[in-house]
Design an enzyme around this catalytic site. Structure first.
Site, PDB file in Angstrom:
ATOM      1  N   ASP A  16     -19.499  -0.283  10.694  1.00 16.75           N
ATOM      2  CA  ASP A  16     -18.120   0.007  10.280  1.00 16.75           C
ATOM      3  C   ASP A  16     -18.088   0.770   8.957  1.00 16.75           C
ATOM      4  O   ASP A  16     -17.150   0.645   8.183  1.00 16.75           O
ATOM      5  CB  ASP A  16     -17.281  -1.285  10.185  1.00 16.75           C
TER       6      ASP A  16
ATOM      7  N   TRP B 189      -9.835   2.980   2.681  1.00 12.84           N
ATOM      8  CA  TRP B 189      -8.769   3.902   3.087  1.00 12.84           C
ATOM      9  C   TRP B 189      -8.165   4.644   1.895  1.00 12.84           C
ATOM     10  O   TRP B 189      -7.431   5.609   2.061  1.00 12.84           O
ATOM     11  CB  TRP B 189      -7.665   3.156   3.845  1.00 12.84           C
TER      12      TRP B 189
ATOM     13  N   GLU C 233       0.832  -1.208   0.000  1.00 16.95           N
ATOM     14  CA  GLU C 233       0.000   0.000   0.000  1.00 16.95           C
ATOM     15  C   GLU C 233       0.862   1.251   0.000  1.00 16.95           C
ATOM     16  O   GLU C 233       0.397   2.339   0.303  1.00 16.95           O
ATOM     17  CB  GLU C 233      -0.913  -0.011   1.242  1.00 16.95           C
TER      18      GLU C 233
ATOM     19  N   ASN D 117     -14.023   3.860  13.036  1.00 15.87           N
ATOM     20  CA  ASN D 117     -15.195   3.290  13.715  1.00 15.87           C
ATOM     21  C   ASN D 117     -15.031   3.121  15.222  1.00 15.87           C
ATOM     22  O   ASN D 117     -13.927   2.986  15.727  1.00 15.87           O
ATOM     23  CB  ASN D 117     -15.503   1.919  13.109  1.00 15.87           C
TER      24      ASN D 117
ATOM     25  N   THR E 144       0.066   1.411  10.387  1.00 17.68           N
ATOM     26  CA  THR E 144       0.258   1.099   8.972  1.00 17.68           C
ATOM     27  C   THR E 144       0.308   2.376   8.143  1.00 17.68           C
ATOM     28  O   THR E 144       0.713   2.345   6.991  1.00 17.68           O
ATOM     29  CB  THR E 144      -0.879   0.204   8.434  1.00 17.68           C
TER      30      THR E 144
END
Lengths: 197, 566
Positions: free
Chosen positions: B336, B412, B95, B293, B189
């Site tokens: 969520d 994301w 990512e 969340n 992350t």
């Protein structure tokens, strides 16, 4: 749960009953080799467990082994055999055992896949979003390695989640209820046949 | 003899010429490219106009992901070819947003490896492997989204919840700081952000009952400067019954009030992770980020109240971390469908048609929300970019179907904008799911969803790329993709947007109308945000192709840089 150990395993079952009676605090006269010798009686001399539904613990993730021993000992994970064994150890002793087994090489388990397993397994993996946590099945820290695990044990532990027998990873109960028995069986065989890269 | 000697002299000449060329190249390499260049605050501040470097995860402090170079454009993008491919040691979910400083590129992989590469050739300069602690607790793959750069340092957050500073020239670790307790579910992350003497970073852990935060650390020492808790000690709020778009969330307010009276405020394990970078406004000295969340995700019974500031846009003071304003999209979320994609600062039209400083956020709900930067209030929300059905059906013990599924909408994945076209670009998922609730007490660091989200395996899944006119909220164009989209997108002044797919395709679209202009098959999922840079007058587009753990897209280990064929 007796059903699991009724399959002609008089010796380990008796041993377990004996151990279950032991005190819950730190085990006195703890000598790592002696304790390990107890474990090998079931989890295998060379890492291949003596029964198809016993888990491989050689080369399993350190923090996962530690957490499971603590959970058995505290009754968060209920099992006729392991509860009694793990209840004897305190935190540090559990850590030593975890360290020992995490440092060993994962054994080779004979493949048992059947035709069609992969397709059914992959469908289950998509539905349960398994890879979000389990990644490439190699395990990491508190997530167990599943690649090359015993199919019999994987199937049983998934069924145990599904039927609310195994309760120490609460969200798995909900996830496993979405999988039918055929998918669980296929997934178990599929995972047992995987290697890690 | 004569022949031999003439040949020999030719060889000699050739040798001299070639060594002269090498010497020259080395000189140019050490003065212009590949040499360490200190990243000044001025460079970081002006990054939006810098067509050579790529200094921030999302391009610039406003997080527009709009790259100002236009050598690669709609007319010539069909000639885009791989310039080089670099293979990392780790074949797993990628990512990373490549960061480029004066011809040196910094990329990261799963499990916190960092590489410095020559951005012209892909040659490895150094490789740093984080010494991971024995305990990590993270959701959704061993991901890392990249580094931040400042001065002569490179900063990274780690899966074992540390912040590390590396020497940009050698990759050697200079310091590390424990951000929070990994055993309790904290992990990193996201890429950090740097402003002046501060490294800013949030935390993962909304799936583990953490108490979320954004923290600022000293760039020199790693010492903590301030902490903003994303969950205040009074997390109750206003007992909102409807979401930001006016839909009834089916809350049982009376039951919640009774629960609050008996169990007290749940703030200590209420979640509220911050997964992505803040937008930074140096004029007002405020930052804007979104909060994820509440924990447990699906079980509201254990957390009465609005669960502030989960599922919200939040602004705090850059220097002190003090609260400035917030806007909550979904109070007491049990799906969520939170806020993860990083917010973007840009001028937007308000209700009266005046240009005001605005903030955009792409929600998992599938809406682009448009806010006033001033007080966080919402000006408008866009048409839904993905199908919505049965909103808001409460999760049940058997599992209730509702769309979007829990991955969104926009996950994301950062959005991009084109400030001239006044369009935002988002990548979306369409993944039908059932929402199942099952109440369990706080499990002390184990996964705590309070049930499960299950993909309905027989229903069709797909994705899309959607351009929204943020001044009106209308969809300007939309392109369907074969698979749900996760990763990120880049817009450029060349009139292009670049984004990748789980099936390995990396594509360029015309940013004004969505026409596909170019594609490349990367061989593994392209699920990371692209970057761009220019070296020696040559513009490049770079992206990681490593697949994705969460959606189980084919893993790989490639960093691929593209440039125009001669």
């Amino acid at each position: 749960m007796i059903r699991r150990f009724s399959a002609g395993l008089a010796a380990p079952a008796a041993l377990a009953a004996l151990l279950a009676a032991a005190p819950a605090a730190a085990k006195e006269d703890f000598v790592l080799e002696d304790e390990v010798a107890v474990c090998t009686g079931c989890h295998g001399e060379a890492g291949v467990p003596v029964e198809p539904d016993y888990p491989v613990i050689w080369g399993q993730q350190y923090f996962y082994i530690f957490t499971q021993l603590r959970d058995y000992g505290a009754g968060r994970r209920q099992n006729d055999v392991m509860t009694g064994i793990a209840a004897e150890y305190d935190r540090d002793q559990a850590k030593l055992l975890a360290e020992h087994f995490a440092g060993l090489a994962w054994p080779d388990i004979p493949s048992q896949t059947e035709e069609g397993d992969a397709a059914l397994a992959e469908k289950g993996i998509t539905g349960g979003q398994c890879s979000a946590c389990h990644g490439k099945w190699q395990g990491d820290s508190r997530i167990p390695r599943l690649a090359g695990q015993q199919a019999g044990y994987l199937a049983r532990t998934m069924e145990d989640f599904k039927t609310d027998v195994r309760m120490n990873a609460p969200d798995k109960n909900s996830t496993m209820k979405q999988l039918d028995d055929a998918t669980i069986a296929a997934l178990s065989r599929y995972l047992s046949d995987l290697d890690i890269q | 003899m004569a022949e031999w000697s003439s040949k020999a002299s030719l060889v000699c000449v050739a040798l001299v010429v070639s060594s002269a060329a090498t010497a020259q190249e080395e000189t140019s390499a050490s003065t212009l490219y590949g040499d360490l260049q200190s990243v000044t605050q001025n460079m970081l501040t002006r990054a939006a106009g810098d067509g050579n470097n790529f200094l921030h995860t999302n391009g610039n402090y406003a997080q527009t992901r709009y790259y100002p170079a236009s050598q690669i454009d709609a007319g010539n993008v069909r000639n885009l070819r791989p310039a080089w491919i670099f293979q990392t040691e780790i074949v797993d979910t990628m990512e990373t947003s490549p960061i480029v400083v004066n011809g040196v590129m910094y990329v990261t992989t799963a499990f916190n490896h960092v590489y410095a590469l020559d951005a012209r050739t892909g040659r490895q300069i150094w490789h740093h492997k984080h010494a991971m602690g024995p305990v990590t607790t993270y959701c959704c793959g061993p991901n890392n989204r990249g580094v931040a750069v400042a001065g002569d340092k490179v900063f990274m957050g780690t899966l074992d919840a540390k912040l590390v500073a590396l020497d940009a020239k050698t990759g050697k670790q200079l310091w590390e700081t424990q951000i929070a307790e990994a055993e309790l579910g904290y992990s990193e992350t996201m890429a950090p952000s740097v402003v002046e003497n501060m490294v800013l970073i949030g935390t993962n852990g909304g799936e583990y009952g953490i108490r979320g935060f954004v923290k600022a650390f000293d760039t020199e020492t790693g010492e903590l400067i301030w902490t903003f808790h994303t969950v205040p000690e009074d997390s109750t709020g206003v007992w909102a019954t409807h979401d930001a778009t006016g839909r009834d969330m089916m809350r049982d307010i009376e039951a919640e009030k009774a629960a609050l009276a008996s169990m007290g405020d749940p703030y200590e394990t209420l979640g509220g992770g911050v997964w992505q970078n803040p937008a930074v406004d140096l004029e007002t000295r405020r930052i804007y980020f979104v909060v994820g969340n509440p924990s447990p995700d699906l079980d509201g019974s254990l957390r009465p109240g609005d669960n502030l500031y989960t599922d919200s846009l939040v602004s705090v003071d850059l220097d002190t971390g003090e609260y400035v304003c917030h806007f909550q999209y979904i109070a007491h979320d049990v799906w969520d469908l939170d806020a993860v994609s990083p917010p973007i600062l840009t001028m937007v039209q308000d209700e009266a048609g005046n240009d005001v400083k605005g903030v955009l956020h792409g929600g998992k709900t599938g809406h682009v929300y448009v806010h006033k930067a001033d007080d966080c209030s919402m000006i408008r929300f866009s048409e839904a970019m993905v199908p919505q059905e049965n909103m808001w059906t409460l999760p049940t013990a058997e599992g209730a179907r509702m769309l979007p599924g829990a991955n969104g909408g926009v996950e994301w994945s950062p959005m991009a904008i084109d400030p001239q076209l006044r369009l935002s670009y988002a990548i979306n998922l369409h993944q039908p799911m059932t929402y199942t609730v099952r109440s369990t007490p706080y499990p002390e660091g184990k996964l705590w969803l309070g049930g499960s989200f299950d993909v309905i395996a027989d229903e069709e899944q797909w994705g899309n790329v959607t351009a929204v006119d943020y001044d009106t909220g209308r969809i300007a164009w939309q392109v369907r993709t074969a698979e749900p989209m996760i990763g990120g997108i880049l817009a450029t002044a060349g009139g292009l947007v670049f984004t990748g797919e789980g099936n390995g395709l990396f594509k360029a679209y015309d940013s004004s109308n969505g026409a596909e202009l170019w594609r490349f098959q990367a061989g593994a999922g392209v699920n990371a945000p692209p970057s761009s840079y220019t070296v020696e007058g040559q513009q490049y587009i770079v992206v990681a192709a490593g697949g994705n753990a969460q959606l189980n897209y084919k893993r790989g280990n490639n960093i691929i840089a593209f440039t125009l064929a001669d």
